[in-house]
Design an enzyme around this catalytic site. Structure first.
Site, PDB file in Angstrom:
ATOM      1  N   ASP A 112      -3.785  -6.165   4.440  1.00  0.00           N
ATOM      2  CA  ASP A 112      -4.843  -6.990   5.040  1.00  0.00           C
ATOM      3  C   ASP A 112      -5.048  -8.324   4.334  1.00  0.00           C
ATOM      4  O   ASP A 112      -5.645  -9.232   4.895  1.00  0.00           O
ATOM      5  CB  ASP A 112      -6.166  -6.218   5.033  1.00  0.00           C
ATOM      6  CG  ASP A 112      -6.154  -5.093   6.056  1.00  0.00           C
ATOM      7  OD1 ASP A 112      -5.666  -5.328   7.166  1.00  0.00           O
ATOM      8  OD2 ASP A 112      -6.623  -3.992   5.732  1.00  0.00           O
ATOM      9  N   LYS A 162     -13.449  -0.022  15.454  1.00  0.00           N
ATOM     10  CA  LYS A 162     -12.160  -0.732  15.595  1.00  0.00           C
ATOM     11  C   LYS A 162     -11.696  -0.736  17.042  1.00  0.00           C
ATOM     12  O   LYS A 162     -11.173  -1.727  17.548  1.00  0.00           O
ATOM     13  CB  LYS A 162     -11.087  -0.053  14.728  1.00  0.00           C
ATOM     14  CG  LYS A 162     -11.125  -0.558  13.301  1.00  0.00           C
ATOM     15  CD  LYS A 162     -10.191   0.176  12.385  1.00  0.00           C
ATOM     16  CE  LYS A 162     -10.648  -0.111  10.959  1.00  0.00           C
ATOM     17  NZ  LYS A 162      -9.941   0.653   9.962  1.00  0.00           N
ATOM     18  N   PHE A 175      -4.376   2.617  14.811  1.00  0.00           N
ATOM     19  CA  PHE A 175      -4.681   3.666  13.838  1.00  0.00           C
ATOM     20  C   PHE A 175      -5.843   3.199  12.980  1.00  0.00           C
ATOM     21  O   PHE A 175      -6.000   1.998  12.747  1.00  0.00           O
ATOM     22  CB  PHE A 175      -3.456   3.943  12.949  1.00  0.00           C
ATOM     23  CG  PHE A 175      -2.461   4.839  13.632  1.00  0.00           C
ATOM     24  CD1 PHE A 175      -1.727   4.378  14.698  1.00  0.00           C
ATOM     25  CD2 PHE A 175      -2.288   6.146  13.201  1.00  0.00           C
ATOM     26  CE1 PHE A 175      -0.824   5.210  15.357  1.00  0.00           C
ATOM     27  CE2 PHE A 175      -1.398   6.983  13.842  1.00  0.00           C
ATOM     28  CZ  PHE A 175      -0.655   6.522  14.917  1.00  0.00           C
ATOM     29  N   LYS A 229     -11.348  -4.297  18.839  1.00  0.00           N
ATOM     30  CA  LYS A 229      -9.987  -4.740  19.176  1.00  0.00           C
ATOM     31  C   LYS A 229      -9.627  -4.422  20.629  1.00  0.00           C
ATOM     32  O   LYS A 229      -8.512  -4.701  21.054  1.00  0.00           O
ATOM     33  CB  LYS A 229      -8.972  -4.113  18.221  1.00  0.00           C
ATOM     34  CG  LYS A 229      -9.184  -4.512  16.746  1.00  0.00           C
ATOM     35  CD  LYS A 229      -8.044  -4.068  15.846  1.00  0.00           C
ATOM     36  CE  LYS A 229      -8.395  -4.282  14.378  1.00  0.00           C
ATOM     37  NZ  LYS A 229      -7.341  -3.891  13.447  1.00  0.00           N
ATOM     38  N   ASN A 283       0.852  -1.195   0.000  1.00  0.00           N
ATOM     39  CA  ASN A 283       0.000   0.000   0.000  1.00  0.00           C
ATOM     40  C   ASN A 283       0.880   1.235   0.000  1.00  0.00           C
ATOM     41  O   ASN A 283       2.102   1.132  -0.048  1.00  0.00           O
ATOM     42  CB  ASN A 283      -0.950  -0.033   1.200  1.00  0.00           C
ATOM     43  CG  ASN A 283      -0.191  -0.140   2.495  1.00  0.00           C
ATOM     44  OD1 ASN A 283       0.668   0.682   2.794  1.00  0.00           O
ATOM     45  ND2 ASN A 283      -0.474  -1.184   3.266  1.00  0.00           N
ATOM     46  N   LYS A 307       7.692 -16.699 -12.139  1.00  0.00           N
ATOM     47  CA  LYS A 307       7.041 -15.433 -12.519  1.00  0.00           C
ATOM     48  C   LYS A 307       5.786 -15.729 -13.352  1.00  0.00           C
ATOM     49  O   LYS A 307       5.841 -16.540 -14.284  1.00  0.00           O
ATOM     50  CB  LYS A 307       8.035 -14.600 -13.333  1.00  0.00           C
ATOM     51  CG  LYS A 307       7.511 -13.238 -13.672  1.00  0.00           C
ATOM     52  CD  LYS A 307       8.528 -12.448 -14.469  1.00  0.00           C
ATOM     53  CE  LYS A 307       7.827 -11.251 -15.104  1.00  0.00           C
ATOM     54  NZ  LYS A 307       8.514 -10.751 -16.256  1.00  0.00           N
TER      55      LYS A 307
HETATM   56  N1  CTP Z   1      -3.446  -3.780  11.748  1.00  0.00           N
HETATM   57  C1  CTP Z   1      -2.665  -4.848  12.134  1.00  0.00           C
HETATM   58  N2  CTP Z   1      -2.658  -5.988  11.400  1.00  0.00           N
HETATM   59  C2  CTP Z   1      -3.404  -6.095  10.295  1.00  0.00           C
HETATM   60  C3  CTP Z   1      -4.204  -5.001   9.897  1.00  0.00           C
HETATM   61  C4  CTP Z   1      -4.191  -3.851  10.650  1.00  0.00           C
HETATM   62  O1  CTP Z   1      -1.970  -4.749  13.158  1.00  0.00           O
HETATM   63  N3  CTP Z   1      -3.380  -7.206   9.599  1.00  0.00           N
HETATM   64  C5  CTP Z   1      -3.476  -2.555  12.585  1.00  0.00           C
HETATM   65  C6  CTP Z   1      -2.866  -1.322  11.950  1.00  0.00           C
HETATM   66  O2  CTP Z   1      -1.504  -1.178  12.302  1.00  0.00           O
HETATM   67  C7  CTP Z   1      -3.704  -0.202  12.537  1.00  0.00           C
HETATM   68  C8  CTP Z   1      -5.051  -0.855  12.767  1.00  0.00           C
HETATM   69  O3  CTP Z   1      -4.813  -2.236  12.789  1.00  0.00           O
HETATM   70  O4  CTP Z   1      -3.214   0.235  13.782  1.00  0.00           O
HETATM   71  C9  CTP Z   1      -6.101  -0.522  11.786  1.00  0.00           C
HETATM   72  O5  CTP Z   1      -5.787  -0.931  10.533  1.00  0.00           O
HETATM   73  P1  CTP Z   1      -6.801  -0.754   9.303  1.00  0.00           P
HETATM   74  O6  CTP Z   1      -6.250  -1.459   8.140  1.00  0.00           O
HETATM   75  O7  CTP Z   1      -7.191   0.668   9.159  1.00  0.00           O
HETATM   76  O8  CTP Z   1      -8.068  -1.479   9.851  1.00  0.00           O
HETATM   77  P2  CTP Z   1      -8.509  -2.948   9.832  1.00  0.00           P
HETATM   78  O9  CTP Z   1      -8.733  -3.331  11.253  1.00  0.00           O
HETATM   79  O10 CTP Z   1      -7.557  -3.773   9.064  1.00  0.00           O
HETATM   80  O11 CTP Z   1      -9.925  -2.848   9.127  1.00  0.00           O
HETATM   81  P3  CTP Z   1     -10.334  -2.434   7.633  1.00  0.00           P
HETATM   82  O12 CTP Z   1      -9.156  -2.710   6.758  1.00  0.00           O
HETATM   83  O13 CTP Z   1     -11.504  -3.260   7.380  1.00  0.00           O
HETATM   84  O14 CTP Z   1     -10.670  -0.973   7.666  1.00  0.00           O
END
Ligand code: CTP
Length: 407
Positions: free
Chosen positions: A279, A338, A324, A342, A210, A289
């Site tokens: 995610d 969240k 975050f 969490k 990302n 490849k």
């Molecule tokens: N985070 C994490 N591990 C993951 C995904 C996210 O530790 N696999 C943590 C990030 O570091 C951040 C928080 O979770 O502090 C929120 O991440 P975000 O991607 O915004 O939210 P998600 O909980 O993954 O939900 P969504 O993608 O559905 O918005």
């Protein structure tokens, strides 16, 4: 962090040596710049020995040394390298020169060239201090954003009594610490920070990731260190330079980040999860490849481990856990959800679609969301300033833990 210490020609010049020591005691690296007049009171050798750096006075090199390119552009290099400049003692003459933009030696040139905040501690005879010209010049500096530390009243070297004595070196050092946000309200804490993106391979040459730059996490690490904490930084791939004095563990994949976090987390009293963890990962990483002949490519993705949720699940009672929420819509609702799901102590929400917020930006626009439903929105500001706001909230949350739990 580096501080420029300007010393100009007054009896109080010797006190600058003590100020230098106080700055060093808090881990600041000090570069001394002397005016020609200051050399009549203290030798450059004193400051060179104490600071570990050569003392600079003239724009085009010192003494018999031939002017060279390095010395000619040194003021620019120093101007860019310092985080603050403090001039103590500042004579009426140097104050007048600065007020009028005169740059006829290294120090006054540095003042014009630097963007770092400048602190001026005047010291002079009472009549010179009270002179309308000096007062006017000091006012000019104040309106330009210089911090002026008023001289104190007392017995002056000239035999008179009145305002003009250099403020105490402690007061001056404190002003530098405030400017640089050097505090010790996180002393004794161990702060684990995650930063940057992770990467999930698709084949040997391609991966999912990302737009995270890592800037928010690195700013948190730096701010935590400045406030006295021990910092453990786990970083995904970024183009940033590791903050000096902080041990960084570099990882690529979500699984590697998880492994590093779980290895360190027991030591941590505070966990700041600023990483933008990928995610989803391909269910299968191709060993060869992927060729484009096949036309349409369908990739199946599976969710990665939610590191933050797992850290919160295993939490120790004394830990403060901050997540975050990078959102593109319904920011506060999603952030609050969240935080609840969490079981976090704080969520930092931001709308990454806003200009000046989110991924590659040097600034951020955040709202802090607390478990009791309180929200604190903030204006756009630098990521370092955002980091300090988050840490202020952490200090507040830590102070609410009972002493037995906190230990
Ligand atoms: N985070 C994490 N591990 C993951 C995904 C996210 O530790 N696999 C943590 C990030 O570091 C951040 C928080 O979770 O502090 C929120 O991440 P975000 O991607 O915004 O939210 P998600 O909980 O993954 O939900 P969504 O993608 O559905 O918005």
């Amino acid at each position: 962090m580096r501080v420029g210490l300007g010393v100009t020609g007054g009896i109080a010049a010797y006190k600058a040596a003590e100020l230098l020591r106080l700055l060093q005691d808090r881990g600041l690296d000090v570069q001394v710049v002397m005016s020609a007049g200051a050399r009549n009171f203290v030798t450059p050798l004193t400051f060179a020995a104490l600071s570990g750096h050569k003392v600079i006075s003239q724009v085009f090199g010192e003494g018999e040394q031939e002017p060279n390119v390095e010395s000619a552009i040194e003021h620019i290099a120093v101007a860019q390298a310092i985080d603050a400049l403090v001039i103590a003692p500042a004579t009426a003459n140097v104050i007048a020169k600065i007020a009028h933009g005169i740059a006829d030696d290294f120090l006054t040139t540095l003042v014009l060239a630097t963007k770092a905040p400048i602190i001026i501690a005047p010291a002079m005879n009472v009549d010179m201090w009270e002179n309308a010209a000096t007062q006017r010049n000091v006012e000019v500096l104040r309106t330009r954003g210089f911090k002026v530390i008023e001289p104190e009243e007392g017995y002056l070297a000239c035999g008179m009594t009145g305002a003009g004595r250099l403020a105490s070196v402690n007061t001056i050092a404190q002003a530098v610490f405030e400017t640089l946000q050097v505090r010790d309200d996180l002393k004794g804490e161990t702060i684990l920070v995650t930063a940057g993106p992770t990467e999930e391979a698709l084949d040997p040459v391609r991966y999912l990731t990302n737009r995270s730059s890592g800037k928010m996490g690195y700013a948190l690490a730096e701010a935590s260190q400045r406030r006295g904490a021990k910092v453990l930084l786990v970083s995904g791939p970024t183009r940033l330079q590791a903050p000096s004095g902080i041990s960084v563990e570099f990882v690529r994949t979500t699984a590697e980040m998880a492994e590093a976090v779980f290895r360190h987390v027991d030591q941590a009293t505070v966990v700041l999860m600023a990483a933008a963890v990928v995610d989803f990962a391909p269910t299968k990483v191709q060993t060869e490849k992927i060729k484009k002949q096949g036309g349409l490519l369908t990739v199946t993705l599976k969710p990665t481990l939610d590191i933050l949720a797992e850290v919160a699940r295993r939490r120790k009672p004394h830990q403060i856990i901050v997540g975050f929420a990078a959102e593109t819509g319904q920011v506060l609702e999603n952030a609050a959800a969240k935080l609840r799901e969490k079981q976090l102590d704080l969520t930092v929400a931001n709308d990454v679609t806003q200009p000046g917020a989110g991924f590659d930006s040097d600034t951020n626009i955040v709202t802090l969301v607390f478990p009791d439903g309180r929200t604190k929105p903030f204006e756009k500001m630098s990521k370092l300033d955002v980091a300090h706001l988050i840490l202020n909230a952490v200090v507040e949350l830590r102070s609410k833990l009972t002493p037995a739990v906190r230990e």
